[in-house]
Design a protein around this motif. Structure first.
Motif, short mmCIF file in Angstrom:
data_model
loop_
_atom_site.label_atom_id
_atom_site.label_comp_id
_atom_site.label_asym_id
_atom_site.label_seq_id
_atom_site.Cartn_x
_atom_site.Cartn_y
_atom_site.Cartn_z
N VAL A 166 -14.84 29.18 36.55
CA VAL A 166 -13.90 28.90 35.47
C VAL A 166 -12.59 28.42 36.09
CG1 VAL A 166 -12.67 29.82 33.47
CG2 VAL A 166 -14.97 30.66 34.01
N LEU A 167 -12.22 27.18 35.79
CA LEU A 167 -11.03 26.55 36.36
C LEU A 167 -9.98 26.39 35.26
CD1 LEU A 167 -13.04 23.65 38.02
CD2 LEU A 167 -12.37 25.79 39.11
N PHE A 168 -8.75 26.68 35.59
CA PHE A 168 -7.66 26.54 34.63
C PHE A 168 -6.80 25.33 34.99
CE2 PHE A 168 -9.01 30.88 34.33
CZ PHE A 168 -8.97 31.15 32.98
N VAL A 169 -6.51 24.52 33.99
CA VAL A 169 -5.62 23.38 34.14
C VAL A 169 -4.40 23.69 33.28
CG1 VAL A 169 -5.27 20.92 33.73
CG2 VAL A 169 -7.49 21.76 34.56
N TYR A 170 -3.30 24.04 33.92
CA TYR A 170 -2.08 24.40 33.22
C TYR A 170 -1.22 23.17 33.01
CZ TYR A 170 2.69 26.26 32.75
OH TYR A 170 3.98 26.52 32.34
N LEU A 171 -0.97 22.83 31.75
CA LEU A 171 -0.10 21.72 31.40
C LEU A 171 1.31 22.27 31.20
CD1 LEU A 171 -2.35 19.74 28.88
CD2 LEU A 171 -2.13 19.43 31.36
N ARG A 172 2.14 22.04 32.19
CA ARG A 172 3.50 22.58 32.18
C ARG A 172 4.48 21.54 31.65
NH1 ARG A 172 5.43 24.78 37.69
NH2 ARG A 172 5.10 22.61 38.25
N GLY A 173 5.34 21.99 30.74
CA GLY A 173 6.36 21.11 30.20
C GLY A 173 7.62 21.90 29.90
N SER A 174 8.73 21.22 29.83
CA SER A 174 9.99 21.88 29.52
C SER A 174 10.02 22.32 28.06
CB SER A 174 11.16 20.93 29.79
OG SER A 174 11.18 19.90 28.82
N PHE A 175 10.86 23.29 27.78
CA PHE A 175 11.02 23.76 26.40
C PHE A 175 11.44 22.60 25.51
CE2 PHE A 175 13.14 25.53 22.77
CZ PHE A 175 12.37 26.63 22.44
N THR A 176 12.37 21.78 25.97
CA THR A 176 12.88 20.66 25.17
C THR A 176 11.77 19.67 24.82
OG1 THR A 176 15.02 20.91 26.24
CG2 THR A 176 14.62 18.83 25.11
N LEU A 177 10.93 19.31 25.81
CA LEU A 177 9.83 18.38 25.57
C LEU A 177 8.84 18.97 24.55
CD1 LEU A 177 8.08 15.85 26.21
CD2 LEU A 177 7.03 17.22 28.03
N ILE A 178 8.44 20.21 24.78
CA ILE A 178 7.44 20.83 23.90
C ILE A 178 8.01 21.01 22.49
CG2 ILE A 178 5.97 22.84 23.56
CD1 ILE A 178 5.23 21.13 26.05
N GLU A 179 9.26 21.41 22.40
CA GLU A 179 9.89 21.59 21.08
C GLU A 179 9.90 20.28 20.30
OE1 GLU A 179 13.80 23.87 19.46
OE2 GLU A 179 14.14 22.40 21.07
N SER A 180 10.19 19.17 20.99
CA SER A 180 10.21 17.87 20.30
C SER A 180 8.80 17.49 19.83
CB SER A 180 10.81 16.78 21.19
OG SER A 180 9.97 16.48 22.27
N ARG A 181 7.80 17.80 20.62
CA ARG A 181 6.41 17.51 20.21
C ARG A 181 6.02 18.34 18.99
NH1 ARG A 181 2.87 17.27 25.79
NH2 ARG A 181 3.75 15.34 26.60
N LEU A 182 6.35 19.64 19.02
CA LEU A 182 6.00 20.50 17.88
C LEU A 182 6.71 20.05 16.61
CD1 LEU A 182 5.91 24.12 19.36
CD2 LEU A 182 3.98 22.73 18.57
N ALA A 183 7.96 19.66 16.74
CA ALA A 183 8.73 19.22 15.57
C ALA A 183 8.11 17.98 14.93
CB ALA A 183 10.18 18.96 15.96
#
Length: 167
Positions: free
Chosen positions: A98-115
């Motif tokens: 089982v391999l994990f691929v962690y997609l890391r992003g800044s709070f600002t980037l992720i917040e803009s995507r969610l919005a």
């Protein structure tokens, strides 16, 4: 045979990347959100963060999905937040395939995507709790970390290259 969990906070692109990776590799794909019990979805819809007790049956269902693929002799990909190391340990169930691929992003980037996201039950208001819960994978874990700022096709290319997958 291998199993990839594309992980990270809500809005990091895990569902998109996992689905594209599945298409490219020809592996089965499961959207981890679809495995949440209805009570969990309702809590999140109302802006209430999930507790570890809420997550436990969901994590076990994800592990069971992987075990089903393993028994069938097929590889698979799951999009799943897997925010804490303990959660990743439940999902992997002691298996090193089982391999994990962690997609890391800044709070600002992720917040803009969610919005900008439409039609998803996860509100922007829960992003703080997601980042507070997040324990980034360590060197001891079977994981790679990828910056999620690039377009999804580029992220898929990076996953394939870094995991040395034939695609």
């Amino acid at each position: 045979m291998a199993f990839i969990i594309v992980m990270g906070v809500s809005g990091c692109g895990k569902s998109t990347v996992a689905a594209m990776l599945s298409g490219r590799l020809g592996w089965d794909f499961t959207e981890g959100d679809a495995l949440h019990p209805p009570a969990n979805v309702e809590k999140m819809r109302r802006g209430i963060p999930l507790s570890d007790d809420d997550r436990e049956p969901w994590l076990r269902d994800i592990a069971a999905t992987i075990e089903g693929w393993r028994q069938a002799g097929q590889s698979g990909i799951i999009a799943c937040s897997a925010l804490r190391r303990r959660y990743r340990e439940i999902i992997a169930a002691g298996h090193d395939d089982v391999l994990f691929v962690y997609l890391r992003g800044s709070f600002t980037l992720i917040e803009s995507r969610l919005a900008a996201r439409q039609g998803h039950y996860m509100p922007v208001s829960l992003l703080d709790s997601q980042f507070a819960t997040l324990e980034e994978p360590t060197a001891e874990e079977n994981a790679i970390t990828i910056d999620t700022g690039a377009p999804a096709p580029e992220l898929v290319n990076e996953v394939v290259a870094r995991l040395h997958l034939a695609a």
